[in-house]
Design a protein around this motif. Structure first.
Motif, PDB file in Angstrom:
ATOM      1  N   TRP A 235      54.389  81.520  12.512  1.00 27.02           N
ATOM      2  CA  TRP A 235      53.969  81.568  13.914  1.00 27.02           C
ATOM      3  C   TRP A 235      55.128  81.946  14.839  1.00 27.02           C
ATOM      4  CZ3 TRP A 235      48.939  79.552  12.972  1.00 27.02           C
ATOM      5  CH2 TRP A 235      48.005  79.823  13.976  1.00 27.02           C
ATOM      6  N   THR A 236      56.358  81.914  14.322  1.00 22.91           N
ATOM      7  CA  THR A 236      57.491  82.432  15.086  1.00 22.91           C
ATOM      8  C   THR A 236      57.259  83.899  15.438  1.00 22.91           C
ATOM      9  OG1 THR A 236      59.063  80.891  14.080  1.00 22.91           O
ATOM     10  CG2 THR A 236      59.973  82.921  15.004  1.00 22.91           C
ATOM     11  N   GLY A 237      56.777  84.665  14.468  1.00 20.63           N
ATOM     12  CA  GLY A 237      56.458  86.065  14.747  1.00 20.63           C
ATOM     13  C   GLY A 237      55.144  86.229  15.476  1.00 20.63           C
ATOM     14  N   PHE A 238      54.217  85.320  15.224  1.00 18.00           N
ATOM     15  CA  PHE A 238      52.895  85.379  15.850  1.00 18.00           C
ATOM     16  C   PHE A 238      53.009  85.351  17.369  1.00 18.00           C
ATOM     17  CE2 PHE A 238      48.607  84.292  16.859  1.00 18.00           C
ATOM     18  CZ  PHE A 238      47.817  84.518  15.736  1.00 18.00           C
ATOM     19  N   ASN A 239      53.726  84.363  17.888  1.00 22.98           N
ATOM     20  CA  ASN A 239      53.869  84.245  19.340  1.00 22.98           C
ATOM     21  C   ASN A 239      55.150  84.883  19.868  1.00 22.98           C
ATOM     22  OD1 ASN A 239      51.453  82.877  19.457  1.00 22.98           O
ATOM     23  ND2 ASN A 239      52.356  80.848  19.628  1.00 22.98           N
ATOM     24  N   GLY A 240      56.186  84.917  19.040  1.00 24.24           N
ATOM     25  CA  GLY A 240      57.447  85.499  19.494  1.00 24.24           C
ATOM     26  C   GLY A 240      57.428  87.011  19.572  1.00 24.24           C
ATOM     27  N   GLY A 241      56.465  87.646  18.929  1.00 25.10           N
ATOM     28  CA  GLY A 241      56.418  89.101  18.945  1.00 25.10           C
ATOM     29  C   GLY A 241      55.579  89.696  20.047  1.00 25.10           C
ATOM     30  N   ASP A 242      54.824  88.859  20.764  1.00 28.72           N
ATOM     31  CA  ASP A 242      53.869  89.424  21.707  1.00 28.72           C
ATOM     32  C   ASP A 242      54.417  89.880  23.048  1.00 28.72           C
ATOM     33  OD1 ASP A 242      50.976  89.929  21.257  1.00 28.72           O
ATOM     34  OD2 ASP A 242      51.153  88.070  20.158  1.00 28.72           O
ATOM     35  N   PRO A 243      55.635  89.509  23.442  1.00 23.71           N
ATOM     36  CA  PRO A 243      56.172  90.173  24.645  1.00 23.71           C
ATOM     37  C   PRO A 243      56.533  91.639  24.398  1.00 23.71           C
ATOM     38  CG  PRO A 243      57.180  88.024  24.328  1.00 23.71           C
ATOM     39  CD  PRO A 243      56.427  88.329  23.075  1.00 23.71           C
ATOM     40  N   VAL A 301      54.065  81.444  28.733  1.00 21.10           N
ATOM     41  CA  VAL A 301      53.808  81.343  30.172  1.00 21.10           C
ATOM     42  C   VAL A 301      53.722  79.894  30.647  1.00 21.10           C
ATOM     43  CG1 VAL A 301      52.673  83.600  30.299  1.00 21.10           C
ATOM     44  CG2 VAL A 301      51.297  81.559  29.843  1.00 21.10           C
ATOM     45  N   VAL A 302      54.088  78.945  29.786  1.00 23.05           N
ATOM     46  CA  VAL A 302      54.099  77.538  30.194  1.00 23.05           C
ATOM     47  C   VAL A 302      55.477  76.942  29.910  1.00 23.05           C
ATOM     48  CG1 VAL A 302      51.625  77.222  29.795  1.00 23.05           C
ATOM     49  CG2 VAL A 302      53.251  76.688  27.959  1.00 23.05           C
ATOM     50  N   GLN A 303      55.798  75.895  30.635  1.00 19.73           N
ATOM     51  CA  GLN A 303      57.074  75.222  30.446  1.00 19.73           C
ATOM     52  C   GLN A 303      57.017  74.268  29.252  1.00 19.73           C
ATOM     53  OE1 GLN A 303      59.276  74.005  34.036  1.00 19.73           O
ATOM     54  NE2 GLN A 303      57.445  74.551  35.207  1.00 19.73           N
ATOM     55  N   GLY A 304      58.206  73.786  28.846  1.00 20.45           N
ATOM     56  CA  GLY A 304      58.304  72.935  27.681  1.00 20.45           C
ATOM     57  C   GLY A 304      57.515  71.641  27.798  1.00 20.45           C
ATOM     58  N   LEU A 364      57.230  82.616  34.746  1.00 23.82           N
ATOM     59  CA  LEU A 364      56.991  82.998  33.364  1.00 23.82           C
ATOM     60  C   LEU A 364      55.901  84.055  33.265  1.00 23.82           C
ATOM     61  CD1 LEU A 364      57.197  79.460  31.685  1.00 23.82           C
ATOM     62  CD2 LEU A 364      58.980  81.218  31.853  1.00 23.82           C
ATOM     63  N   ASN A 365      54.910  83.973  34.137  1.00 25.15           N
ATOM     64  CA  ASN A 365      53.889  85.018  34.182  1.00 25.15           C
ATOM     65  C   ASN A 365      54.508  86.367  34.533  1.00 25.15           C
ATOM     66  OD1 ASN A 365      51.736  83.298  33.585  1.00 25.15           O
ATOM     67  ND2 ASN A 365      51.392  82.780  35.724  1.00 25.15           N
ATOM     68  N   ARG A 366      55.469  86.358  35.458  1.00 28.63           N
ATOM     69  CA  ARG A 366      56.136  87.607  35.826  1.00 28.63           C
ATOM     70  C   ARG A 366      56.938  88.166  34.654  1.00 28.63           C
ATOM     71  NH1 ARG A 366      57.536  84.757  40.510  1.00 28.63           N
ATOM     72  NH2 ARG A 366      59.722  84.667  39.855  1.00 28.63           N
ATOM     73  N   LEU A 367      57.598  87.274  33.906  1.00 31.64           N
ATOM     74  CA  LEU A 367      58.381  87.732  32.766  1.00 31.64           C
ATOM     75  C   LEU A 367      57.499  88.432  31.731  1.00 31.64           C
ATOM     76  CD1 LEU A 367      60.787  84.693  32.134  1.00 31.64           C
ATOM     77  CD2 LEU A 367      61.345  86.893  33.190  1.00 31.64           C
ATOM     78  N   TYR A 369      53.921  89.439  32.248  1.00 33.79           N
ATOM     79  CA  TYR A 369      52.968  90.412  32.768  1.00 33.79           C
ATOM     80  C   TYR A 369      53.576  91.387  33.771  1.00 33.79           C
ATOM     81  CZ  TYR A 369      49.187  87.654  30.706  1.00 33.79           C
ATOM     82  OH  TYR A 369      48.353  86.999  29.822  1.00 33.79           O
ATOM     83  N   GLY A 370      54.812  91.162  34.175  1.00 29.31           N
ATOM     84  CA  GLY A 370      55.394  91.973  35.234  1.00 29.31           C
ATOM     85  C   GLY A 370      55.077  91.370  36.595  1.00 29.31           C
ATOM     86  N   ASP A 371      55.465  92.056  37.633  1.00 28.24           N
ATOM     87  CA  ASP A 371      55.315  91.531  38.995  1.00 28.24           C
ATOM     88  C   ASP A 371      53.868  91.671  39.457  1.00 28.24           C
ATOM     89  OD1 ASP A 371      55.947  90.379  41.370  1.00 28.24           O
ATOM     90  OD2 ASP A 371      56.869  92.179  42.241  1.00 28.24           O
ATOM     91  N   ASN A 372      53.010  90.810  38.916  1.00 23.06           N
ATOM     92  CA  ASN A 372      51.586  90.839  39.245  1.00 23.06           C
ATOM     93  C   ASN A 372      51.177  89.460  39.750  1.00 23.06           C
ATOM     94  OD1 ASN A 372      48.757  91.015  39.328  1.00 23.06           O
ATOM     95  ND2 ASN A 372      48.715  92.446  37.613  1.00 23.06           N
TER      96      ASN A 372
END
Length: 479
Positions: A235-243, A301-304, A364-367, A369-372
């Motif tokens: 799951w490191t690649g599962f979620n870590g690869g999606d940006p 997109v969420v904090q720890g 985190l959303n900006r990081l 999705y971009g400035d949306n």
């Protein structure tokens, strides 16, 4: 007027653009994307192959493992033939792309629709997500589905369900993506889809043999843990690869993923001890899975602190639906969902989607999705005076859930009804009594018996406590 200054810069040889390394490609991003894709692929092969082959009765080990292996291979061929471009290609409908082959050299070596790497990398990365979705569906059907029916189900479901969900939520042209649905890495497209589709298919296929429903002990718990471990670490690649980039957001997504999974496992474990008196290994694996599933739509997109809270909820709410609600609702009891995919993926995926709409943090959303400005969790909307935007985000999340559920109930039902016109969906009673030997002519172990040591165990199925009383007089089942 002075001419613009010129700079004489000498690039290191490894950074000089070449035909094999074009100017738009970032070597580090491309390398990580390929590694992440491989990690996700290994969640399926060998991860879920091992997990499925060991968590079932001995007589179903080969069939269960092979259902996963077949799906992995079949999805790849369909994916490059038409599936990828139906999911991420040119628009056909607001929820579907145009079918086309993804094998042309010019297409594959060009820049992907997102990220600084070639389309070939993106095709492979997205393939492993499509493949694991079908393999998760198989978890609901283990122990009785006709393998020939499964061979037909895989390409049909990929074509008429997965591609629609992926295009709608993940493609830049998809209608749910444009609305602003948050699904960081597949809480909707993969987990909610597989949970609902698996449960629906289980309804149409029918239940396992009565003896298997009464007692279905794992044939090798240690191998089951090995498969579960590969699933977790993958799951490191599962979620870590999606940006699609080696970024700080990717790092946060990876950490949040493991924090939520660990918390969920511990909560599930404590509930098992409190209510059943013993720490169930199978239960711990289920808690791990629900944590991983729940954090997936929200990972980056969420904090720890939100990841911890999501772990607490994913370790308790699916536990409650599986251990309490499942046994009280007649319909749930009638549908034989072998691996409880409905609870671990549909319930946990829905939970994660809703919590994403609450906890998604603006920076985190900006990081990601971009400035949306349209992406904002409800709690932050209330805090920042953007109440309307916050409630809109929750509405979008709920709309996405409703769409995915409706899509998969309808499409999966139609596919099952179509297949049974060609071949039976369910094995014959005779074949179900024999298992692997009747279906494949092969057996996993040359050992006597079938789980006799589990006769008095309370923890002999994914539902933790068997619904049927143990046999009297020390009877031994020889499956």
């Amino acid at each position: 007027m002075a001419s613009p200054p010129t700079f004489n810069m000498t690039f290191p040889s490894n950074l000089i653009p070449t035909e094999a390394s074009p100017y738009w490609m970032n070597k580090a991003d491309n390398a990580w994307q390929l590694v992440a894709a491989t990690m996700v692929g290994m969640q399926s092969v060998p991860g879920l192959v091992i997990l499925y082959g060991s968590i079932v009765k001995k007589k179903w080990a080969v069939n269960s493992a092979f259902m996963a292996l077949y799906a992995f291979a079949a999805v790849l061929v369909c994916w490059v033939a038409w599936g990828y471009r139906m999911s991420f290609g040119d628009k056909l409908l607001p929820f579907w792309g145009k079918p086309a082959v993804a094998l042309d050299q010019e297409f594959l070596l060009g820049q992907a629709f997102a990220g600084l790497f070639p389309t070939a990398t993106m095709v492979f990365f997205q393939f492993v997500f499509a493949a694991i979705t079908l393999i998760l569906i198989a978890g609901a059907l283990l122990g009785r589905m006709n393998f020939h029916a499964w061979m037909l189900f895989v390409p049909l479901w990929l074509t008429f369900s997965y591609t629609i969900g992926a295009y709608s939520v993940w493609s830049p042209n998809g209608f749910l993506a444009k609305k602003g649905v948050i699904d960081y890495s597949g809480g909707y497209v993969i987990h909610l889809s597989s949970g609902v589709a698996g449960f629906t298919a289980a309804y149409w296929v029918g239940p396992r043999a009565t003896k298997d429903r009464e007692r279905f002990p794992p044939n090798n718990i240690l191998l089951m843990l090995a498969g579960a471990g590969m699933l977790w670490m993958g799951w490191t690649g599962f979620n870590g690869g999606d940006p699609y980039v080696v970024s700080i957001d990717a790092s946060l997504a990876v950490l949040n993923t493991h924090v939520c999974a660990a918390t969920s496992l511990l909560v599930w474990l404590c509930l098992d001890i409190i209510f059943f008196g013993k720490p169930s290994v199978i239960g711990a694996v289920q808690g791990m899975i629900t944590g991983l599933v729940c954090i997936t739509p929200a990972a980056g997109v969420v904090q720890g602190w939100a990841a911890i809270l999501m772990g607490v909820l994913s370790g308790s709410i699916p536990w409650y639906t599986m251990m309490v609600v499942h046994k009280k609702v007649t319909f749930l009891k009638q549908v034989d969902d072998t691996m409880a995919v409905f609870h671990t993926h549909a319930v946990a995926g829905t939970l994660g989607g809703i919590l994403s709409g609450l906890f998604a943090e603006p920076k985190l959303n900006r990081l990601f999705y971009g400035d949306n400005p349209k992406y904002i969790g409800l709690f932050y909307g209330l805090q920042m005076g953007k109440t309307k935007e916050g409630f809109r985000q929750i509405a979008n999340q709920l709309a996405g859930i409703l769409f995915i559920i409706t899509l998969n109930v309808i499409v999966t039902s139609l596919i099952c009804l179509l297949i049974r016109l060609v071949v039976p969906l369910r094995l014959s009673e005779e074949d179900m009594q024999a298992g692997d030997d009747a279906i494949h002519g092969e057996e996993a172990y040359a050992l006597w018996g079938d789980g006799e040591k589990f006769e008095s165990s309370k923890h002999n199925s994914v539902y933790d406590v068997e619904e049927y009383p143990p046999k009297r007089g020390g009877e031994v089942e020889m499956a």
